[in-house]
Design a protein around this motif. Structure first.
Motif, PDB file in Angstrom:
ATOM      1  N   GLU A   1      45.440  38.920  28.261  1.00  0.00           N
ATOM      2  CA  GLU A   1      44.857  40.080  28.929  1.00  0.00           C
ATOM      3  C   GLU A   1      43.713  39.650  29.854  1.00  0.00           C
ATOM      4  O   GLU A   1      43.640  40.088  31.009  1.00  0.00           O
ATOM      5  CB  GLU A   1      44.351  41.075  27.875  1.00  0.00           C
ATOM      6  N   LEU A   2      42.852  38.782  29.321  1.00  0.00           N
ATOM      7  CA  LEU A   2      41.707  38.297  30.106  1.00  0.00           C
ATOM      8  C   LEU A   2      42.184  37.527  31.333  1.00  0.00           C
ATOM      9  O   LEU A   2      41.711  37.766  32.452  1.00  0.00           O
ATOM     10  CB  LEU A   2      40.808  37.418  29.226  1.00  0.00           C
TER      11      LEU A   2
ATOM     12  N   ASP B   1      43.588  39.929  33.872  1.00  0.00           N
ATOM     13  CA  ASP B   1      42.529  40.681  34.565  1.00  0.00           C
ATOM     14  C   ASP B   1      41.861  39.827  35.638  1.00  0.00           C
ATOM     15  O   ASP B   1      41.608  40.303  36.757  1.00  0.00           O
ATOM     16  CB  ASP B   1      41.468  41.143  33.559  1.00  0.00           C
ATOM     17  N   LEU B   2      41.575  38.569  35.297  1.00  0.00           N
ATOM     18  CA  LEU B   2      40.898  37.688  36.250  1.00  0.00           C
ATOM     19  C   LEU B   2      41.817  37.319  37.421  1.00  0.00           C
ATOM     20  O   LEU B   2      41.386  37.304  38.576  1.00  0.00           O
ATOM     21  CB  LEU B   2      40.394  36.415  35.546  1.00  0.00           C
TER      22      LEU B   2
ATOM     23  N   GLU C   1      44.244  39.116  38.576  1.00  0.00           N
ATOM     24  CA  GLU C   1      44.342  40.334  39.391  1.00  0.00           C
ATOM     25  C   GLU C   1      43.092  40.504  40.258  1.00  0.00           C
ATOM     26  O   GLU C   1      43.190  40.821  41.449  1.00  0.00           O
ATOM     27  CB  GLU C   1      44.467  41.504  38.416  1.00  0.00           C
ATOM     28  N   HIS C   2      41.927  40.285  39.654  1.00  0.00           N
ATOM     29  CA  HIS C   2      40.659  40.397  40.381  1.00  0.00           C
ATOM     30  C   HIS C   2      40.644  39.440  41.579  1.00  0.00           C
ATOM     31  O   HIS C   2      40.331  39.843  42.700  1.00  0.00           O
ATOM     32  CB  HIS C   2      39.491  40.074  39.432  1.00  0.00           C
TER      33      HIS C   2
ATOM     34  N   GLU D   1      43.183  37.973  43.065  1.00  0.00           N
ATOM     35  CA  GLU D   1      44.226  38.318  44.034  1.00  0.00           C
ATOM     36  C   GLU D   1      43.748  39.442  44.962  1.00  0.00           C
ATOM     37  O   GLU D   1      43.903  39.368  46.188  1.00  0.00           O
ATOM     38  CB  GLU D   1      45.486  38.743  43.285  1.00  0.00           C
TER      39      GLU D   1
ATOM     40  N   VAL E   1      37.959  45.366  40.910  1.00  0.00           N
ATOM     41  CA  VAL E   1      37.022  44.652  41.771  1.00  0.00           C
ATOM     42  C   VAL E   1      35.837  45.545  42.153  1.00  0.00           C
ATOM     43  O   VAL E   1      34.676  45.126  42.057  1.00  0.00           O
ATOM     44  CB  VAL E   1      37.745  44.113  43.034  1.00  0.00           C
TER      45      VAL E   1
ATOM     46  N   TYR F   1      35.177  42.025  32.327  1.00  0.00           N
ATOM     47  CA  TYR F   1      36.580  42.337  32.003  1.00  0.00           C
ATOM     48  C   TYR F   1      36.841  42.454  30.495  1.00  0.00           C
ATOM     49  O   TYR F   1      37.542  43.378  30.079  1.00  0.00           O
ATOM     50  CB  TYR F   1      37.533  41.353  32.701  1.00  0.00           C
TER      51      TYR F   1
ATOM     52  N   ARG G   1      44.827  48.578  40.211  1.00  0.00           N
ATOM     53  CA  ARG G   1      44.783  49.231  38.904  1.00  0.00           C
ATOM     54  C   ARG G   1      43.453  49.975  38.796  1.00  0.00           C
ATOM     55  O   ARG G   1      42.394  49.357  38.750  1.00  0.00           O
ATOM     56  CB  ARG G   1      44.913  48.192  37.791  1.00  0.00           C
TER      57      ARG G   1
END
Lengths: 161, 115
Positions: free
Chosen positions: A30-31, A34-35, A37-38, A40, B34, B54, B80
């Protein structure tokens, strides 16, 4: 295909993954997700997508070790909160536990009671089998009774005579 | 040494309050990762530890105080978005009351009341 900045990102995520090896697999994935995705999205929004900009994105995300340390504390907090959901069950088991030990003891009792009930039914049936004919017996004897009063009548008549 | 003490102090001060800052930001409008993380880090002076938020966000999601929904973006990949749930809204309302009482208590003791 992989540019220098891609390699930069991959190396950063690899460091996070390594530091996160102590986390449960689900939390780790999950972490990392999330990172990833951030990064990207931040790259998609960056004006030029140069290496310098990517470095800034990664610098702002921070040291992989401290990110994983934050994940550690976040896994600790829910561990503290679950007890409330866990406490209701202990309240219900006590009624169950006293009830369950007697059950094994009650089982033979129930079997005995069942056997007694069956026995009682059999006895009653047998009794009825015996009594029903004997009931039909007394019935005629009741019919025989009238002669008896008659006999007594005659007996009472007899003295008058 | 002084730097690490300062860091420990700010970490201690943020702990317990930062998650309500997340809820308060999402109370205004939904935000994607973000945006949310940048607003928080700018607002709280944590511009070099955006990544640490996060894990907090995933806990809030697990606890049902926030939720996420994917939305197409005019440019780039879909985003998201984080949204506040009714549970999160209730938690925020409760915290606002608690915070005012706590803050005034600390201010009275420290002599930092705004007159």
């Amino acid at each position: 295909m992989m540019t220098q900045t891609d390699e930069l990102v991959a190396a950063y995520l690899a460091r996070v993954e390594q530091a996160a090896s102590r986390l449960p697999a689900g939390r780790r994935e999950e972490l990392l997700g999330d990172l990833r995705e951030h990064i990207e999205i931040a790259r998609a929004e960056s004006e030029t997508g140069t290496e310098a900009e990517v470095r800034t994105i990664l610098d702002r995300l921070g040291d992989p070790e401290s990110i994983v340390a934050a994940a550690d504390t976040q896994t600790d907090i829910p561990r503290v909160t679950p007890p409330p959901p866990f406490t209701p069950p202990p309240f219900t088991p006590p009624p169950f536990t006293p009830a369950s030990p007697p059950r094994p003891n009650l089982k033979p009792l129930w079997v005995l009671l069942g056997l007694l009930a069956v026995g009682a039914v059999i006895v009653l049936c047998l009794g009825l089998a015996f009594f029903v004919p004997s009931d039909s017996g007394p019935a005629p004897s009741v019919e025989n009774a009238p002669p008896a009063p008659a006999a007594t009548a005659t007996a009472t008549v007899e003295p008058s005579e | 040494m002084e730097v690490s003490e300062d860091a420990a102090l700010t970490t201690a001060l943020r702990r317990g309050t930062i998650e309500y800052c997340v809820l308060a930001l999402l109370d205004k409008r939904e935000l994607y990762g973000v945006e949310l993380v940048q607003q928080l880090s700018t607002g709280l002076g944590m511009t070099t530890s955006e990544g640490t938020m996060y894990p907090l966000l995933s806990r809030l999601r697990r606890n049902g105080r926030i939720a996420t929904t994917w939305r197409e973006a005019p440019a780039g990949p879909p985003r998201r978005y984080y949204t506040l749930t009714p549970d999160g809204e209730a938690a925020l309302t409760h915290f606002r009351t608690e915070w005012v009482a706590f803050r005034s208590g600390v201010d009275r003791i420290l002599g930092t009341e705004i007159r």
